[in-house]
Design an enzyme around this catalytic site. Structure first.
Site, short mmCIF file in Angstrom:
data_model
loop_
_atom_site.label_atom_id
_atom_site.label_comp_id
_atom_site.label_asym_id
_atom_site.label_seq_id
_atom_site.Cartn_x
_atom_site.Cartn_y
_atom_site.Cartn_z
N HIS A 63 1.06 11.95 1.41
CA HIS A 63 1.91 10.95 2.29
C HIS A 63 3.32 11.01 2.01
O HIS A 63 4.14 10.23 2.42
CB HIS A 63 1.17 9.70 1.95
CG HIS A 63 1.49 9.14 0.71
ND1 HIS A 63 0.55 9.12 -0.45
CD2 HIS A 63 2.64 8.57 0.13
CE1 HIS A 63 1.15 8.42 -1.38
NE2 HIS A 63 2.24 7.92 -1.30
N ASP A 107 -5.15 13.29 -0.52
CA ASP A 107 -3.82 12.73 -0.57
C ASP A 107 -3.21 13.71 -1.49
O ASP A 107 -2.68 13.14 -2.70
CB ASP A 107 -3.51 11.37 -1.03
CG ASP A 107 -2.06 11.06 -0.84
OD1 ASP A 107 -1.26 11.90 -0.19
OD2 ASP A 107 -1.87 10.01 -1.40
N SER A 201 5.09 7.43 -6.00
CA SER A 201 3.68 8.18 -5.36
C SER A 201 4.04 9.60 -5.67
O SER A 201 5.16 10.15 -5.86
CB SER A 201 3.98 8.06 -3.68
OG SER A 201 3.28 6.96 -3.29
#
Length: 251
Positions: A63, A107, A201
């Site tokens: 992402h 992911d 992230s």
């Protein structure tokens, strides 16, 4: 509400110390595998973390895919132009082919750099787990990043780190409707409010010196536990992809 832990790139001023939620500033260059990613989505600048797994490859979250991705290695204070820093552009971003941006499944993404990073005291690789190696509930791990310091707080200019405990799968199954135990790890510390947050992230969940997970998503209120991509479930894809591009784009 579930949210990805990337962050619009609004760094705090240099010299302003802070924390990952419940964490502290890392010893400078004690995590030489850490990468700082800057990229754009629809014209807006965002930041993510990542980590060096080969001289010319960084592993991160899918992402974190955007345009004009730049990777900074060897950083501690990201707002300074430190001599240890190596800024390298990305030649090729390779998200997992089965990544689902609605459920957050798979992911994981490899970034092939335009040149090999120079290995120094401030820049080096981190080990990946063995195939199907599993972390167990109660195991202590850690995450690091330059992400947001808490709800409605700025991002960190200095690398922050925090120790986290691997949680029972049931905690994330109850908390997140799309949690997949086979390919994800549940980690955090609900009793102590420690965890990764916005901007972290793509950084690694490190257990006994091995990158076992990738910071993926959590709740927007900063509560824990959060979800991490389980790297051991994707080793064959990682190895196959890096082999495929072995002789492309390396200086």
């Amino acid at each position: 509400m579930v949210l990805f832990l990337l962050l619009v790139a609004l760094l705090s001023p240099a010299g302003e110390a802070g924390k990952i939620i419940g964490g502290h500033e890392a010893k400078p260059h004690s995590r030489p595998y850490m990468a700082f990613l800057q990229f754009k989505i629809s014209g807006k600048s965002y930041i993510c973390g990542g980590f060096l797994v080969r001289e010319d490859f960084v592993l991160t979250a899918a992402h974190c895919l955007g345009s004009s991705i730049n990777v900074t290695l060897g950083a501690h204070t990201i707002t300074d132009q430190e001599r240890t820093q190596q800024v390298i552009q990305v030649r090729r971003a390779i998200p997992h082919p089965d990544y689902n941006d609605e459920t957050c499944a798979n992911d994981i993404m490899l970034l092939q750099l335009t040149r090999k990073a120079e290995m120094t005291d401030a820049v080096s690789l981190i080990n990946l787990p063995r195939s199907l190696e599993k972390v167990k509930p109660g195991m202590m791990c850690s995450v690091a990043g330059w992400g947001q310091l808490g709800v409605n707080m700025p991002s960190a200019d200095k690398l922050q780190e925090v120790d986290l405990e691997v949680q029972r799968e049931e905690k994330c199954i109850a908390r997140f409707k799309d949690y997949i135990p086979v390919t994800q790890i549940c980690a955090g510390d609900p009793s102590k409010r420690k965890d990764s947050f916005l901007g972290d992230s793509g950084g690694p969940l490190v257990c006994d010196g091995v990158a076992q997970g990738i910071v993926s998503y959590g709740k927007d209120d900063g509560t824990t536990p959060n979800v991490y991509t389980r790297i051991s479930s994707f080793l064959s894809w990682i190895q196959r992809t890096m082999r495929q591009y072995k002789n492309q784009g390396s200086a």
